[in-house]
Design a protein around this motif. Structure first.
Motif, mmCIF file in Angstrom:
data_model
loop_
_atom_site.group_PDB
_atom_site.id
_atom_site.type_symbol
_atom_site.label_atom_id
_atom_site.label_comp_id
_atom_site.label_asym_id
_atom_site.label_seq_id
_atom_site.Cartn_x
_atom_site.Cartn_y
_atom_site.Cartn_z
ATOM 1 N N PHE A 66 0.814 -1.212 0.000
ATOM 2 C CA PHE A 66 0.000 0.000 0.000
ATOM 3 C C PHE A 66 0.851 1.267 0.000
ATOM 4 O O PHE A 66 0.475 2.269 -0.614
ATOM 5 C CB PHE A 66 -0.984 -0.024 1.174
ATOM 6 N N GLY A 67 2.002 1.222 0.658
ATOM 7 C CA GLY A 67 2.918 2.363 0.604
ATOM 8 C C GLY A 67 3.463 2.572 -0.801
ATOM 9 O O GLY A 67 3.627 3.703 -1.253
ATOM 10 N N GLY A 68 3.723 1.471 -1.502
ATOM 11 C CA GLY A 68 4.160 1.574 -2.895
ATOM 12 C C GLY A 68 3.088 2.198 -3.771
ATOM 13 O O GLY A 68 3.379 3.042 -4.628
ATOM 14 N N LEU A 69 1.826 1.791 -3.556
ATOM 15 C CA LEU A 69 0.717 2.402 -4.303
ATOM 16 C C LEU A 69 0.608 3.894 -3.991
ATOM 17 O O LEU A 69 0.375 4.707 -4.895
ATOM 18 C CB LEU A 69 -0.605 1.704 -3.970
ATOM 19 N N ALA A 70 0.788 4.249 -2.721
ATOM 20 C CA ALA A 70 0.730 5.661 -2.340
ATOM 21 C C ALA A 70 1.854 6.456 -3.007
ATOM 22 O O ALA A 70 1.637 7.586 -3.445
ATOM 23 C CB ALA A 70 0.800 5.797 -0.819
ATOM 24 N N LEU A 71 3.044 5.857 -3.094
ATOM 25 C CA LEU A 71 4.136 6.545 -3.788
ATOM 26 C C LEU A 71 3.798 6.759 -5.256
ATOM 27 O O LEU A 71 4.085 7.822 -5.817
ATOM 28 C CB LEU A 71 5.442 5.755 -3.677
ATOM 29 N N ALA A 81 8.078 7.649 2.572
ATOM 30 C CA ALA A 81 9.496 7.499 2.231
ATOM 31 C C ALA A 81 10.341 7.342 3.491
ATOM 32 O O ALA A 81 11.292 6.553 3.506
ATOM 33 C CB ALA A 81 9.972 8.695 1.401
ATOM 34 N N LEU A 82 9.994 8.043 4.560
ATOM 35 C CA LEU A 82 10.726 7.880 5.826
ATOM 36 C C LEU A 82 10.532 6.484 6.407
ATOM 37 O O LEU A 82 11.473 5.895 6.939
ATOM 38 C CB LEU A 82 10.293 8.941 6.837
ATOM 39 N N LEU A 83 9.317 5.949 6.323
ATOM 40 C CA LEU A 83 9.081 4.579 6.793
ATOM 41 C C LEU A 83 9.915 3.582 5.990
ATOM 42 O O LEU A 83 10.532 2.679 6.558
ATOM 43 C CB LEU A 83 7.596 4.222 6.701
ATOM 44 N N PHE A 84 9.920 3.757 4.675
ATOM 45 C CA PHE A 84 10.729 2.871 3.839
ATOM 46 C C PHE A 84 12.219 3.034 4.140
ATOM 47 O O PHE A 84 12.967 2.064 4.152
ATOM 48 C CB PHE A 84 10.471 3.120 2.354
ATOM 49 N N ALA A 85 12.663 4.264 4.388
ATOM 50 C CA ALA A 85 14.073 4.492 4.728
ATOM 51 C C ALA A 85 14.425 3.736 6.011
ATOM 52 O O ALA A 85 15.481 3.104 6.092
ATOM 53 C CB ALA A 85 14.353 5.984 4.880
ATOM 54 N N GLY A 86 13.537 3.764 6.988
ATOM 55 C CA GLY A 86 13.759 3.002 8.214
ATOM 56 C C GLY A 86 13.843 1.516 7.955
ATOM 57 O O GLY A 86 14.701 0.809 8.507
ATOM 58 N N LEU A 116 15.433 8.342 1.041
ATOM 59 C CA LEU A 116 15.853 9.551 1.750
ATOM 60 C C LEU A 116 15.688 10.780 0.853
ATOM 61 O O LEU A 116 15.277 11.848 1.320
ATOM 62 C CB LEU A 116 17.294 9.417 2.240
ATOM 63 N N SER A 117 15.992 10.634 -0.428
ATOM 64 C CA SER A 117 15.802 11.740 -1.370
ATOM 65 C C SER A 117 14.336 12.131 -1.474
ATOM 66 O O SER A 117 13.995 13.314 -1.460
ATOM 67 C CB SER A 117 16.343 11.368 -2.749
ATOM 68 N N LEU A 118 13.455 11.143 -1.566
ATOM 69 C CA LEU A 118 12.020 11.445 -1.627
ATOM 70 C C LEU A 118 11.534 12.098 -0.332
ATOM 71 O O LEU A 118 10.667 12.975 -0.373
ATOM 72 C CB LEU A 118 11.201 10.177 -1.887
ATOM 73 N N ALA A 119 12.074 11.668 0.794
ATOM 74 C CA ALA A 119 11.681 12.275 2.063
ATOM 75 C C ALA A 119 12.060 13.759 2.082
ATOM 76 O O ALA A 119 11.338 14.579 2.647
ATOM 77 C CB ALA A 119 12.334 11.533 3.228
ATOM 78 N N LEU A 120 13.172 14.108 1.453
ATOM 79 C CA LEU A 120 13.603 15.504 1.401
ATOM 80 C C LEU A 120 12.872 16.301 0.326
ATOM 81 O O LEU A 120 12.511 17.454 0.534
ATOM 82 C CB LEU A 120 15.111 15.580 1.144
#
Length: 154
Positions: A66-71, A81-86, A116-120
């Protein structure tokens, strides 16, 4: 290059990153949710000493799908993106560090950098984040500007 062109390119930069990372995560999440045996991921997590491996496995599987769909849609890009970075910090340092960079954690490290780039950067032009949240910010800014003018007029 003119400053306006550089700015426009900067707003477009997150789009391919967001879409490619979204596709990768949907594929991984789909595999975990719909194809793998239900005990495979919890078993792997349990063997690493992760507490509540069933819950963590459900969370990770749902996040990936679901996070991938949201992206892909560009909604809640920064927090996802922060959750995925973690997740990829955990994968690199807890699961694959001892294997070395090649052939170990290089792929996961690249994904970590992308997240991390997407989070920024955020979702970029045309993302739902931009359409929903930046318009709200513009309305607030405009409202504040109008209030300032009204106060000066008094």
């Amino acid at each position: 290059m003119s400053p306006s062109l550089v700015h426009r390119l900067a707003t477009l930069a997150p789009i391919p990153l967001r879409i490619i990372l979204g596709i990768i995560m949907v594929a991984h999440g789909h595999q975990k949710v719909f194809e793998q045996p239900k005990d495979q991921l919890p078993g792997a997590l349990e063997s690493m000493g992760v507490p509540a491996p069933e819950r963590v496995a459900r969370f990770v599987s749902g996040l990936e799908f679901f996070g991938g769909l949201a992206l892909l849609a560009g909604i809640f890009t920064r927090p996802i993106a922060l959750l995925f970075a973690g997740q990829f910090l955990f994968i690199v340092f807890r699961m694959k560090w001892t294997k070395g960079l090649v052939p170990g954690y290089e792929y996961d490290l690249a994904l970590l950098g992308g997240f991390l780039s997407l989070a920024l950067l955020g979702g970029g032009s045309g993302s739902l984040d931009e359409l929903l949240f930046e318009q709200r910010q513009e309305r607030k800014a405009t409202r504040g500007w109008r209030l300032t003018i009204a106060r000066k007029a008094q």
